[in-house]
Write an enzyme that holds these catalytic residues in place. Structure first.
Site, PDB file in Angstrom:
ATOM      1  CG  HIS A 131     -38.547 -32.920  31.429  1.00 37.23           C
ATOM      2  ND1 HIS A 131     -38.958 -32.995  32.742  1.00 37.23           N
ATOM      3  CD2 HIS A 131     -37.340 -32.291  31.441  1.00 37.23           C
ATOM      4  CE1 HIS A 131     -38.053 -32.424  33.517  1.00 37.23           C
ATOM      5  NE2 HIS A 131     -37.059 -31.989  32.754  1.00 37.23           N
ATOM      6  N   GLY A 139     -40.055 -29.911  27.754  1.00 31.22           N
ATOM      7  CA  GLY A 139     -38.827 -29.608  28.474  1.00 31.22           C
ATOM      8  C   GLY A 139     -37.556 -30.050  27.785  1.00 31.22           C
ATOM      9  CG  ASP A 167     -32.278 -33.524  35.515  1.00 38.15           C
ATOM     10  OD1 ASP A 167     -32.851 -32.429  35.709  1.00 38.15           O
ATOM     11  OD2 ASP A 167     -31.664 -33.789  34.471  1.00 38.15           O
TER      12      ASP A 167
END
Length: 383
Positions: A131, A139, A167
Site C-alpha cells: 500500500h 495502510g 491479498d
C-alpha cells in the site's frame, strides 16, 4: 536453485502497538515453525539485510525517507511529517522499529531478486507491504517492498515481470507506481467494497493491470476458477521471466479484516501453480491479522515451494509454538479452533461459483484478448 527462505530476527517482538492489528507475531512464528518442522535445509536460510536509504529512494522520495528515519530516531512526528507523509496516524503509528523493520523487508526482497537472477524460488514472508506510496505511508505500510522488488528484477535486465496479489485488499501502491509499465503484468484479486476502495473491475491502471474485485464469502472453488481461468492464462499469454506473488493471508476465513472465506489450501495451490509458470518466483507475505492463520498459511507456502507438506497432525514442537500464541481479540467468533494448533492445513472451503464472479473473469479475459472462458458448470455438464 534450492528454494531460499529470507527472514530476520527484527520481527521477533516488534509491534505496531497493542491496539493495532499488527500487534501480533507473524514472521517470527513462521521462522519458528519451519525450523520445528525441519524444513530449512543447509544454506537455505538467509538473514535479510536492511536496505539503505539510497536504495529506498529508487522509488520513495528522499524527503519521505528522511522523515521516516527521523520519526524512528525521535519517536515523534511533527505536523509537517504527519500532514505530508501520513506518519503517526492510527494506521501508521510511531513505533520503535518503524524505519528498520520495513527497511529490512525491503532489503529482503532486493536480495531475493538477486538470488533468482539465474532462476529459482525465494520466500520472503516479511515482504508484501503493497500500500505504501512514494511519498507517504499508507495502510500499515511504510515502504513499498513489492515495488522495490519489481524494480530490482527490472535492473537485472528482465523485460517481462508479473506481479500477482491475492491479498484481501487492493494493491493500490503497486498499481500507482507501476500500473502503466509496459514490462509489467499486474493482477490483483481483492474484496470488493473493501478499503482502499480502489481497483475496480474496469480500472486498467494505465497498462497491463487487471483488477478482480471479488464478493464477500469468496471461497476455494471460486479461487480455483480465478487461478485457472484468469491468472494462469494471463501468465501464459505474457510469458513472464519472473513472477512476484503477494500471498496476504487476510483472505482466509478467520481473518478479522476481510469477509472472504478462503482456506490456506487456496494459497498453497496458487503458490505451486505460479512456481511452474516462470523460471523465477519470489513469494512475499502481506496482510494477515489472525496470528494462527497467517503463520500457518505462510509456513504452508514455504513448505509447498520447498517440496514439503504435512497433511496430518503437526509434531509436538510445532504444536507447542502454535499453542503458545495469544491474541487480544474477544468474543466467541475468535476462539482458538483445534485445527489452528494441530495442523497446518485448513479444512477445504468449497462453495458455489457465483455468476457475477464468472462474468467478471470473462470480462477481464475479453479485455486481455483471451478466448471466452468455459464455465465450470458447463464443464461438469459435459462430463
Amino acid at each position: 536453485m534450492t528454494p531460499v527462505f529470507i527472514g530476520s530476527e527484527i520481527y521477533r517482538g516488534s509491534s505496531y502497538g497493542a491496539a493495532h492489528p499488527l500487534h501480533i507475531p507473524r514472521v517470527s512464528t513462521v521462522m519458528d515453525l519451519v525450523r520445528a518442522l525441519d524444513w530449512l535445509g543447509p544454506e537455505q536460510y538467509r538473514a535479510s539485510p536492511r536496505a539503505k536509504p539510497a536504495a529506498l529512494t529508487g522509488f520513495h522520495t528522499p524527503a519521505y525517507i528522511n522523515a521516516l528515519e527521523k520519526a524512528e530516531a525521535t519517536q515523534a512526528v511533527d505536523e509537517g511529517a504527519f500532514a505530508r507523509h501520513a506518519l503517526g496516524t492510527t494506521a501508521n503509528p510511531v513505533f520503535p522499529e518503524m524505519f528498520r523493520r520495513p527497511a529490512t523487508g525491503a532489503g529482503g526482497v532486493v536480495l531475493a531478486a538477486e538470488l533468482v537472477a539465474d532462476g529459482g524460488v525465494v520466500h520472503v514472508p516479511g515482504g508484501g507491504t503493497h500500500h505504501a506510496m512514494a511519498d507517504r505511508a499508507n495502510g500499515f505500510c511504510y515502504l513499498n517492498d513489492p515495488v522495490l522488488c519489481l524494480l530490482a528484477l527490472r535492473r537485472l535486465g528482465l523485460t517481462r515481470i508479473a506481479y500477482i496479489d491475492i491479498d484481501a485488499h487492493h494493491a493500490d501502491g503497486v498499481e500507482a507506481a507501476l500500473g502503466g509499465a509496459d514490462d509489467m503484468l499486474l493482477v490483483s484479486i481483492h474484496e470488493e467494497n473493501r478499503w482502499p476502495y480502489t481497483g475496480k473491475l474496469d480500472d486498467t491502471g494505465g497498462g497491463r493491470s487487471y483488477n478482480l474485485p471479488v464478493p464477500r464469502g469468496f471461497n476455494d472453488t471460486e479461487m480455483a476458477h480465478v487461478l485457472h481461468r484468469l491468472i494462469l492464462p494471463l501468465l501464459a499469454q505474457f510469458d513472464p521471466q519472473a513472477v512476484v506473488l503477494q500471498s496476504g493471508s487476510d483472505a482466509i476465513l478467520e481473518d478479522p479484516l476481510s469477509r472472504l472465506a478462503l482456506s490456506n489450501n487456496a494459497h498453497a495451490e496458487v503458490a505451486l501453480a505460479l512456481r511452474d509458470a516462470s523460471p523465477r518466483l519470489i513469494a512475499l507475505g502481506g496482510g494477515g491479522y489472525n496470528p494462527w492463520s497467517v503463520a500457518r498459511c505462510w509456513t504452508r507456502v514455504w513448505g509447498v515451494l520447498n517440496g514439503q507438506e504435512v497433511s496430518g497432525e503437526l509434531p509436538t514442537p510445532a504444536q507447542a509454538i502454535l499453542q503458545n500464541l495469544t491474541w487480544n481479540r474477544r468474543g466467541p467468533a475468535w476462539q482458538v479452533q483445534p485445527h489452528w494448533i494441530a495442523t497446518l492445513n485448513d479444512p477445504p472451503r468449497p462453495g458455489p461459483m457465483r455468476p457475477e464472479l464468472t462474468d467478471s473473469v470473462d470480462y477481464l479475459r475479453k479485455r486481455a484478448g483471451l478466448p471466452r472462458a468455459v464455465h465450470l458448470a458447463q464443464v461438469s455438464a459435459r462430463a
